[in-house]
Design a protein around this motif. Structure first.
Motif, PDB file in Angstrom:
ATOM      1  N   LEU A   1      40.915  43.456  38.894  1.00 33.12           N
ATOM      2  CA  LEU A   1      39.458  43.415  38.775  1.00 33.12           C
ATOM      3  C   LEU A   1      38.884  42.841  40.058  1.00 33.12           C
ATOM      4  CD1 LEU A   1      38.981  42.125  35.111  1.00 33.12           C
ATOM      5  CD2 LEU A   1      38.671  44.446  35.966  1.00 33.12           C
ATOM      6  N   VAL A   2      37.992  43.605  40.689  1.00 36.63           N
ATOM      7  CA  VAL A   2      37.394  43.214  41.972  1.00 36.63           C
ATOM      8  C   VAL A   2      35.905  42.989  41.759  1.00 36.63           C
ATOM      9  CG1 VAL A   2      36.955  43.907  44.363  1.00 36.63           C
ATOM     10  CG2 VAL A   2      39.106  44.543  43.244  1.00 36.63           C
TER      11      VAL A   2
ATOM     12  N   THR B   1      44.068  39.582  31.619  1.00 31.87           N
ATOM     13  CA  THR B   1      45.260  39.087  30.925  1.00 31.87           C
ATOM     14  C   THR B   1      45.592  37.664  31.351  1.00 31.87           C
ATOM     15  OG1 THR B   1      46.136  41.339  30.790  1.00 31.87           O
ATOM     16  CG2 THR B   1      47.703  39.531  30.473  1.00 31.87           C
ATOM     17  N   ARG B   2      45.646  37.425  32.684  1.00 31.29           N
ATOM     18  CA  ARG B   2      45.990  36.087  33.177  1.00 31.29           C
ATOM     19  C   ARG B   2      44.910  35.067  32.823  1.00 31.29           C
ATOM     20  NH1 ARG B   2      47.675  39.132  37.695  1.00 31.29           N
ATOM     21  NH2 ARG B   2      45.779  38.568  38.838  1.00 31.29           N
TER      22      ARG B   2
ATOM     23  N   GLN C   1      42.777  38.571  24.810  1.00 25.60           N
ATOM     24  CA  GLN C   1      42.194  39.402  25.853  1.00 25.60           C
ATOM     25  C   GLN C   1      40.944  40.125  25.364  1.00 25.60           C
ATOM     26  OE1 GLN C   1      45.037  41.740  27.990  1.00 25.60           O
ATOM     27  NE2 GLN C   1      43.502  43.153  28.797  1.00 25.60           N
ATOM     28  N   SER C   2      40.964  40.579  24.120  1.00 22.15           N
ATOM     29  CA  SER C   2      39.803  41.287  23.573  1.00 22.15           C
ATOM     30  C   SER C   2      38.605  40.361  23.447  1.00 22.15           C
ATOM     31  CB  SER C   2      40.159  41.885  22.205  1.00 22.15           C
ATOM     32  OG  SER C   2      40.527  40.866  21.290  1.00 22.15           O
TER      33      SER C   2
ATOM     34  N   ILE D   1      38.079  34.674  35.157  1.00 23.54           N
ATOM     35  CA  ILE D   1      38.504  36.066  35.419  1.00 23.54           C
ATOM     36  C   ILE D   1      38.443  36.356  36.908  1.00 23.54           C
ATOM     37  CG2 ILE D   1      37.973  38.495  34.996  1.00 23.54           C
ATOM     38  CD1 ILE D   1      36.710  37.579  32.307  1.00 23.54           C
ATOM     39  N   ALA D   2      37.367  35.904  37.576  1.00 23.58           N
ATOM     40  CA  ALA D   2      37.217  36.138  39.013  1.00 23.58           C
ATOM     41  C   ALA D   2      38.340  35.464  39.790  1.00 23.58           C
ATOM     42  CB  ALA D   2      35.852  35.632  39.488  1.00 23.58           C
ATOM     43  N   ASN D   3      38.692  34.250  39.406  1.00 18.27           N
ATOM     44  CA  ASN D   3      39.748  33.522  40.116  1.00 18.27           C
ATOM     45  C   ASN D   3      41.117  34.131  39.883  1.00 18.27           C
ATOM     46  OD1 ASN D   3      37.927  31.692  41.201  1.00 18.27           O
ATOM     47  ND2 ASN D   3      38.173  30.217  39.536  1.00 18.27           N
TER      48      ASN D   3
END
Length: 297
Positions: free
Chosen positions: A58-59, A22-23, A32-33, A15-17
């Protein structure tokens, strides 16, 4: 006591990358859920939010940046295992990310960071830029500190700390010549070309005020916003450079450049700008402690 789930760390890193649930879900071939549930489980386990939403991205929070560093380290351990079994040396290293404004002396930066250079347990990442962009990176937790010759004041959104590291005198410095006569300040400023820092520099502002009070209009051969370029222009004989001697320490030691006049009342200040953080970088804390100790001696 809750245990750390390494699958959660893997999902968090994705998620961070990607910067997007979604991606990341598409990459991991999860819904996604389901991925969102895994992220919440990790945040509950750590007791800290790892992301905040900015527009549609998302940051990472401060805790998220630290968690990502540890996650990268954990997943590198698998690679280290292969290195060890293949008789290749590998060691874990702590990362210190430092930003430095372009107008800051490279010699000063080197002196400050020297205790960490060459250490097997520390990796230094040094970025250069203007103060505004570097502070944006500091705010986003992609830098641990910004080195600057100007302090930054706190405001409602940013709780900055400007640690005064050192103060240096400022001089007019030029090439050594065989027929060099004594420099007469301020009279010779009327006919001597000068290489000056840009108006963004506090020493330039102070020097301009001195000249204005003396009624002198300088001959400006060059105006630069990079101390490294200013140093090179002084070496080329473009004019007398207004710099702290620390900027050209090597050239002064060899005699290539000489100090023609030390400007009274003007000093260059050096600051390390850090935000208030619950999780300060230990390597940064180490060099700040050493710098404060040396000032007290």
């Amino acid at each position: 006591m809750s245990s750390l789930n390494y699958h959660h760390l893997r999902y968090f890193r994705a998620i961070a990358n990607e910067g997007s649930l979604t991606r990341a879900a598409e990459r991991l071939k999860l819904s996604q859920s389901a991925l969102s549930t895994q992220l919440r489980s990790l945040e509950d386990s750590l007791g800290q939010p790892l992301f905040h939403r900015q527009n549609k991205t998302l940051v990472l929070t401060e805790a998220g940046r630290i968690a990502l560093d540890y996650a990268q380290s954990i997943f590198r351990s698998g690679e280290e295992l292969l290195d060890v079994l293949r008789n290749r040396d590998s060691g874990r290293r702590q990362v210190l990310r430092v930003g430095a404004v372009a107008t800051l002396s490279r010699n000063f930066q080197l002196t400050l960071l020297r205790p960490l250079i060459g250490r097997s347990d520390v990796e230094l990442i040094i970025r250069s830029g203007n103060l505004r962009n570097l502070l944006a990176q500091l705010r986003a937790h992609t830098l641990d500190a910004v080195l600057s010759n100007l302090p930054v004041h706190r405001d409602a959104e940013t709780n900055w700390h400007s640690h005064l590291l050192d103060e240096q005198p400022v001089s007019l410095i030029g090439l050594r010549t065989r027929t060099q006569k004594k420099f007469s300040f301020p009279e010779d400023l009327r006919t001597t070309p000068l290489v000056l820092p840009s108006l963004d520099s506090n020493i330039r502002v102070a020097f301009d005020l001195v000249l204005e009070q003396l009624g002198i209009r300088p001959i400006i051969a060059a105006e630069v916003d990079d101390m490294a370029m200013l140093r090179l222009l002084a070496r080329e004989g473009a004019g007398l450079a207004l710099v702290p001697p620390v900027v050209v320490r090597g050239e002064l030691d060899t005699g290539l450049l000489v100090e023609r006049h030390r400007v009274a009342g003007i000093r260059e200040s050096f600051y390390a700008i850090t935000p208030s953080r619950r999780f300060p970088n230990p390597a940064l804390a180490e060099i700040l402690r050493k710098e404060n100790s040396s000032k007290e001696l």
